[in-house]
Design an enzyme around this catalytic site. Structure first.
Site, PDB file in Angstrom:
ATOM      1  N   ASN A 153      77.182   2.023  16.348  1.00 13.29           N
ATOM      2  CA  ASN A 153      76.967   3.132  17.295  1.00 13.29           C
ATOM      3  C   ASN A 153      77.549   4.465  16.832  1.00 13.29           C
ATOM      4  O   ASN A 153      76.946   5.504  17.025  1.00 13.29           O
ATOM      5  CB  ASN A 153      77.448   2.756  18.695  1.00 13.29           C
ATOM      6  CG  ASN A 153      78.908   2.408  18.747  1.00 13.29           C
ATOM      7  OD1 ASN A 153      79.527   2.099  17.732  1.00 13.29           O
ATOM      8  ND2 ASN A 153      79.485   2.452  19.934  1.00 13.29           N
ATOM      9  N   GLY A 229      83.689  -3.865  17.465  1.00 12.70           N
ATOM     10  CA  GLY A 229      82.380  -4.432  17.772  1.00 12.70           C
ATOM     11  C   GLY A 229      82.433  -5.216  19.072  1.00 12.70           C
ATOM     12  O   GLY A 229      83.258  -4.957  19.947  1.00 12.70           O
ATOM     13  N   SER A 230      81.556  -6.182  19.166  1.00 12.41           N
ATOM     14  CA  SER A 230      81.407  -6.925  20.418  1.00 12.41           C
ATOM     15  C   SER A 230      82.543  -7.935  20.600  1.00 12.41           C
ATOM     16  O   SER A 230      83.170  -8.378  19.643  1.00 12.41           O
ATOM     17  CB  SER A 230      80.067  -7.659  20.429  1.00 12.41           C
ATOM     18  OG  SER A 230      80.077  -8.648  19.422  1.00 12.41           O
ATOM     19  N   GLU A 232      82.205 -11.014  21.513  1.00 20.06           N
ATOM     20  CA  GLU A 232      81.850 -12.328  20.978  1.00 20.06           C
ATOM     21  C   GLU A 232      82.227 -12.425  19.497  1.00 20.06           C
ATOM     22  O   GLU A 232      82.835 -13.411  19.057  1.00 20.06           O
ATOM     23  CB  GLU A 232      80.335 -12.579  21.130  1.00 20.06           C
ATOM     24  CG  GLU A 232      79.845 -12.673  22.562  1.00 20.06           C
ATOM     25  CD  GLU A 232      79.805 -11.336  23.296  1.00 20.06           C
ATOM     26  OE1 GLU A 232      79.777 -10.275  22.630  1.00 20.06           O
ATOM     27  OE2 GLU A 232      79.826 -11.330  24.548  1.00 20.06           O
ATOM     28  N   GLY A 234      84.314 -10.419  17.991  1.00 20.96           N
ATOM     29  CA  GLY A 234      85.773 -10.235  17.921  1.00 20.96           C
ATOM     30  C   GLY A 234      86.503 -11.571  17.996  1.00 20.96           C
ATOM     31  O   GLY A 234      87.489 -11.797  17.281  1.00 20.96           O
ATOM     32  N   GLU A 251      88.864  -3.766  18.454  1.00 22.05           N
ATOM     33  CA  GLU A 251      88.385  -2.700  19.347  1.00 22.05           C
ATOM     34  C   GLU A 251      87.043  -3.175  19.883  1.00 22.05           C
ATOM     35  O   GLU A 251      86.032  -3.127  19.188  1.00 22.05           O
ATOM     36  CB  GLU A 251      88.225  -1.377  18.577  1.00 22.05           C
ATOM     37  CG  GLU A 251      89.525  -0.780  18.085  1.00 22.05           C
ATOM     38  CD  GLU A 251      90.317  -0.088  19.196  1.00 22.05           C
ATOM     39  OE1 GLU A 251      89.860  -0.078  20.363  1.00 22.05           O
ATOM     40  OE2 GLU A 251      91.400   0.420  18.899  1.00 22.05           O
ATOM     41  N   CYS A 285      81.328   2.489  23.431  1.00 22.91           N
ATOM     42  CA  CYS A 285      82.223   1.467  23.986  1.00 22.91           C
ATOM     43  C   CYS A 285      82.917   1.955  25.241  1.00 22.91           C
ATOM     44  O   CYS A 285      83.128   1.199  26.178  1.00 22.91           O
ATOM     45  CB  CYS A 285      83.256   1.055  22.951  1.00 22.91           C
ATOM     46  SG  CYS A 285      84.148   2.458  22.271  1.00 22.91           S
ATOM     47  N   GLU A 462      93.887   2.161  17.701  1.00 21.54           N
ATOM     48  CA  GLU A 462      93.401   3.068  16.663  1.00 21.54           C
ATOM     49  C   GLU A 462      93.700   4.486  17.142  1.00 21.54           C
ATOM     50  O   GLU A 462      94.049   4.701  18.298  1.00 21.54           O
ATOM     51  CB  GLU A 462      91.877   2.918  16.478  1.00 21.54           C
ATOM     52  CG  GLU A 462      91.444   1.531  16.028  1.00 21.54           C
ATOM     53  CD  GLU A 462      91.288   1.373  14.520  1.00 21.54           C
ATOM     54  OE1 GLU A 462      91.884   2.183  13.778  1.00 21.54           O
ATOM     55  OE2 GLU A 462      90.600   0.445  14.091  1.00 21.54           O
TER      56      GLU A 462
HETATM   57  P1  NAD Z   1      78.722  -6.653  16.770  1.00 19.12           P
HETATM   58  O1  NAD Z   1      79.958  -7.355  17.181  1.00 19.12           O
HETATM   59  O2  NAD Z   1      77.436  -7.346  16.878  1.00 19.12           O
HETATM   60  O3  NAD Z   1      78.832  -6.185  15.243  1.00 19.12           O
HETATM   61  C1  NAD Z   1      79.946  -5.445  14.788  1.00 19.12           C
HETATM   62  C2  NAD Z   1      80.120  -5.704  13.307  1.00 19.12           C
HETATM   63  O4  NAD Z   1      80.470  -7.084  13.130  1.00 19.12           O
HETATM   64  C3  NAD Z   1      78.861  -5.484  12.472  1.00 19.12           C
HETATM   65  O5  NAD Z   1      79.217  -4.909  11.241  1.00 19.12           O
HETATM   66  C4  NAD Z   1      78.332  -6.896  12.285  1.00 19.12           C
HETATM   67  O6  NAD Z   1      77.539  -7.046  11.135  1.00 19.12           O
HETATM   68  C5  NAD Z   1      79.631  -7.665  12.166  1.00 19.12           C
HETATM   69  N1  NAD Z   1      79.499  -9.105  12.446  1.00 19.12           N
HETATM   70  C6  NAD Z   1      78.546  -9.753  13.150  1.00 19.12           C
HETATM   71  N2  NAD Z   1      78.777 -11.085  13.139  1.00 19.12           N
HETATM   72  C7  NAD Z   1      79.905 -11.288  12.418  1.00 19.12           C
HETATM   73  C8  NAD Z   1      80.666 -12.428  12.080  1.00 19.12           C
HETATM   74  N3  NAD Z   1      80.284 -13.663  12.434  1.00 19.12           N
HETATM   75  N4  NAD Z   1      81.805 -12.261  11.364  1.00 19.12           N
HETATM   76  C9  NAD Z   1      82.207 -11.026  10.981  1.00 19.12           C
HETATM   77  N5  NAD Z   1      81.508  -9.904  11.274  1.00 19.12           N
HETATM   78  C10 NAD Z   1      80.384 -10.028  11.982  1.00 19.12           C
HETATM   79  O7  NAD Z   1      78.729  -5.281  17.579  1.00 19.12           O
HETATM   80  P2  NAD Z   1      77.632  -4.131  17.572  1.00 19.12           P
HETATM   81  O8  NAD Z   1      76.437  -4.623  18.297  1.00 19.12           O
HETATM   82  O9  NAD Z   1      77.458  -3.630  16.173  1.00 19.12           O
HETATM   83  O10 NAD Z   1      78.375  -2.979  18.395  1.00 19.12           O
HETATM   84  C11 NAD Z   1      78.380  -2.927  19.771  1.00 19.12           C
HETATM   85  C12 NAD Z   1      79.687  -3.420  20.330  1.00 19.12           C
HETATM   86  O11 NAD Z   1      80.773  -2.739  19.711  1.00 19.12           O
HETATM   87  C13 NAD Z   1      79.824  -3.139  21.811  1.00 19.12           C
HETATM   88  O12 NAD Z   1      80.382  -4.252  22.442  1.00 19.12           O
HETATM   89  C14 NAD Z   1      80.787  -1.958  21.842  1.00 19.12           C
HETATM   90  O13 NAD Z   1      81.480  -1.810  23.061  1.00 19.12           O
HETATM   91  C15 NAD Z   1      81.685  -2.273  20.709  1.00 19.12           C
HETATM   92  N6  NAD Z   1      82.385  -1.073  20.243  1.00 19.12           N
HETATM   93  C16 NAD Z   1      83.723  -0.954  20.510  1.00 19.12           C
HETATM   94  C17 NAD Z   1      84.400   0.201  20.128  1.00 19.12           C
HETATM   95  C18 NAD Z   1      85.866   0.380  20.407  1.00 19.12           C
HETATM   96  O14 NAD Z   1      86.478   1.233  19.768  1.00 19.12           O
HETATM   97  N7  NAD Z   1      86.452  -0.343  21.330  1.00 19.12           N
HETATM   98  C19 NAD Z   1      83.707   1.220  19.458  1.00 19.12           C
HETATM   99  C20 NAD Z   1      82.347   1.052  19.220  1.00 19.12           C
HETATM  100  C21 NAD Z   1      81.698  -0.100  19.610  1.00 19.12           C
END
Ligand code: NAD
Length: 490
Positions: A153, A229-230, A232, A234, A251, A285, A462
């Site tokens: 994002n 990221g997400s 799940e 995380g 995060e 997020c 962060e």
């Molecule tokens: P995602 O968790 O699907 O992917 C994030 C990253 O993780 C990507 O690079 C992806 O390729 C990688 N990934 C996927 N599966 C993995 C695995 N099994 N092992 C290791 N890495 C893996 O998230 P997304 O769809 O890219 O982003 C959206 C999410 O991110 C939302 O939930 C959003 O709230 C969150 N987000 C949080 C913040 C924050 O600072 N808190 C900032 C931006 C986005």
């Protein structure tokens, strides 16, 4: 260039471009057409990148004077500023976000390197009072090799946010950008090299999460992992880190509430409430995705918001509209699924579907949507939608507002809108979230403001000087003086 004329981007390992023979197409979200290809990395490339980072750390980077690290980070900031327009256009092409927002992202990315360039110069430990014959003090030392996994994002901002403090603090990094938006993180690595960053300090392994991401999280050569990221994914990253016993920053997502009290300033609040859920089409997020509003001002506020939502210009990011498309067909299907459920549970005031018209036929667009009468047991009240969907819930008392705010398992951010400082203070103390904004919302870059989730929104912090501490660890040194003490000056 590929046979089809698409730019190709390989992994960057020890300053060299490394191809894998397998490619992933990168799409423009405004029309679903491929604009580039990235290498599909897997465990072998991740291993090579970790080895390269380790070698650079042990032979070069850990012995670099902090003043030199600071100078390099400042130079990276300068180069990012020189390339602001190119970076912004690339970010828009890759993520679909409006160009004005992408320009801000480029500015903020530069600010991260500038901020940590300054901050690292005053990083230090403390001396500890103990027995007179013992001198004790702490050192802040880098971890060594840090793994960074980031989402799609805000790829440029988040890459800079996580890399700048790590690099300034003396770590070497392996970055895994998201497969849906990898172009600006790859460009950042090239620009950092142009700024003089030694090869191997920053390595980039593009690819899918299950391939490159999982290999990075589990690699035994990694000393610290930062994941954004997400929730799940995380959980998976944290489980991997448990096996190698390394610290993680997580995060994760949010379902951030905006609490509107009867004495709020509508003129100031309304535009920010709209922006908080429509910036980058709600794919943020800390999007202000739940509006908890006092019943006495509920109807008027909903009407004012509906008018604004209906007037928003939607279009390709390159035309700098108010709102661009979502990142992908998959994300749009997810958001539309939530909207279908929301329409069954609550009242759709405005939006709720894919915009009509030829201009929206190919891209991943969804209308900005206002759902009223959303109750705490509804799915849309609790789950992160990650789209331009604002859920409205009226309340009667402050206790009820707080209970509604706390009803989800997330705790990333909250907004409080009131003219009464006592109410603001009462809520700010009680809300279990990482950031509280009063009569304002969103960090607006907020490089200086520490940011980290409470509860299921994450672990660690962060941004701000806190992040510099996160990317260093504490070593204690205790020195016993000789006995007897020297009696005469030497
Ligand atoms: P995602 O968790 O699907 O992917 C994030 C990253 O993780 C990507 O690079 C992806 O390729 C990688 N990934 C996927 N599966 C993995 C695995 N099994 N092992 C290791 N890495 C893996 O998230 P997304 O769809 O890219 O982003 C959206 C999410 O991110 C939302 O939930 C959003 O709230 C969150 N987000 C949080 C913040 C924050 O600072 N808190 C900032 C931006 C986005």
């Amino acid at each position: 260039m590929s046979a089809a004329g698409l730019p190709e981007h390989t992994a960057v390992i020890a300053g060299k471009n490394v191809a894998t023979g397998q490619w992933i197409d990168v799409l423009d979200p405004s029309n679903a057409r491929p604009v580039a290809r990235i290498a599909r990395c897997g465990p072998p490339e991740v291993h090579a990148a970790v080895e390269a980072a380790r070698h650079t750390y042990e032979t070069v980077w850990r012995f670099t004077d902090p003043v030199e690290r600071s100078r390099l980070c400042r130079r990276i900031a300068e180069v990012l500023r020189e390339e602001r327009e190119e970076l912004a256009r690339l970010e828009t092409l890759d993520t679909g976000k409006p160009l004005g927002q992408a320009r801000t992202d480029a500015d903020v990315a530069a600010r991260y390197f500038e901020f940590y360039a300054n901050a690292v110069e005053s990083l230090g430990g403390e001396t500890i009072q103990q027995r007179p014959d013992r001198l004790a003090f702490t050192l802040r030392e880098p971890y060594g090799v840090c793994g960074h996994i980031i989402p799609w994002n805000y790829p440029l901002q988040i890459a800079a946010r996580t890399l700048a403090p790590a690099i300034a603090a003396g770590n070497c990094c392996v970055l895994k950008p998201a497969e849906d938006a990898p172009l600006t993180p790859l460009r950042l690595a090239a620009l950092a090299e142009r700024a003089g960053l030694p090869a191997g300090v920053l390595n980039v392994v593009p690819g899918y999460g299950e391939g490159a991401g999982a290999a990075l999280a589990a690699h035994p050569g990694i000393d610290r992992i930062a994941f954004t990221g997400s929730r799940e994914v995380g959980e998976l990253v944290m489980a991997a880190a448990a096996r190698t016993i390394v610290p993680v920053t997580l995060e994760l997502g949010g379902k951030s509430p905006q609490l509107v009290l009867p004495d709020f300033d509508a003129e100031r609040a309304v535009p920010q409430l709209v922006e908080a859920i429509t910036e980058h089409a709600g794919q943020n997020c800390s999007a202000g995705s739940r509006l908890l509003v006092h019943r006495s001002v509920h109807a008027d506020l909903v009407a004012a918001l509906a008018e604004r939502f209906a007037a928003l210009r939607i279009g390709p990011g390159a035309e700098d509209p108010d709102m661009g498309p979502l990142i992908s067909a998959k994300q749009r299907a997810r958001v539309l699924g939530h909207l279908a459920q929301g329409a069954r549970d609550a009242r759709v005031v405005v939006g709720g579907k894919v915009p009509e018209g030829e201009a929206y036929a190919e891209g991943f667009y969804v209308e900005p949507t206002l759902l009223d009468g959303v109750a705490p047991h509804h799915r849309v009240f609790n789950e992160e939608i990650f789209g331009p969907v604002l859920c409205v819930t009226p309340f009667d008392t402050l206790d009820e507002a707080l209970a509604l705010a706390e009803h989800t398992t997330y705790g990333l951010a909250a907004g409080v809108w009131t003219s009464d400082v006592t109410t603001a203070h009462w809520l700010a103390q009680r809300l279990r979230v990482g950031q509280v904004f009063v009569n304002d919302y969103g960090a607006a870059g907020g490089v200086e403001l520490p940011f980290g989730g409470y509860r299921r929104s994450g672990i660690g912090v962060e941004k701000g000087t806190e992040a510099l501490r996160e990317y260093t660890r504490c070593k204690t040194v205790a020195i016993r003086s000789g006995s007897p003490a020297p009696s005469a000056p030497c």
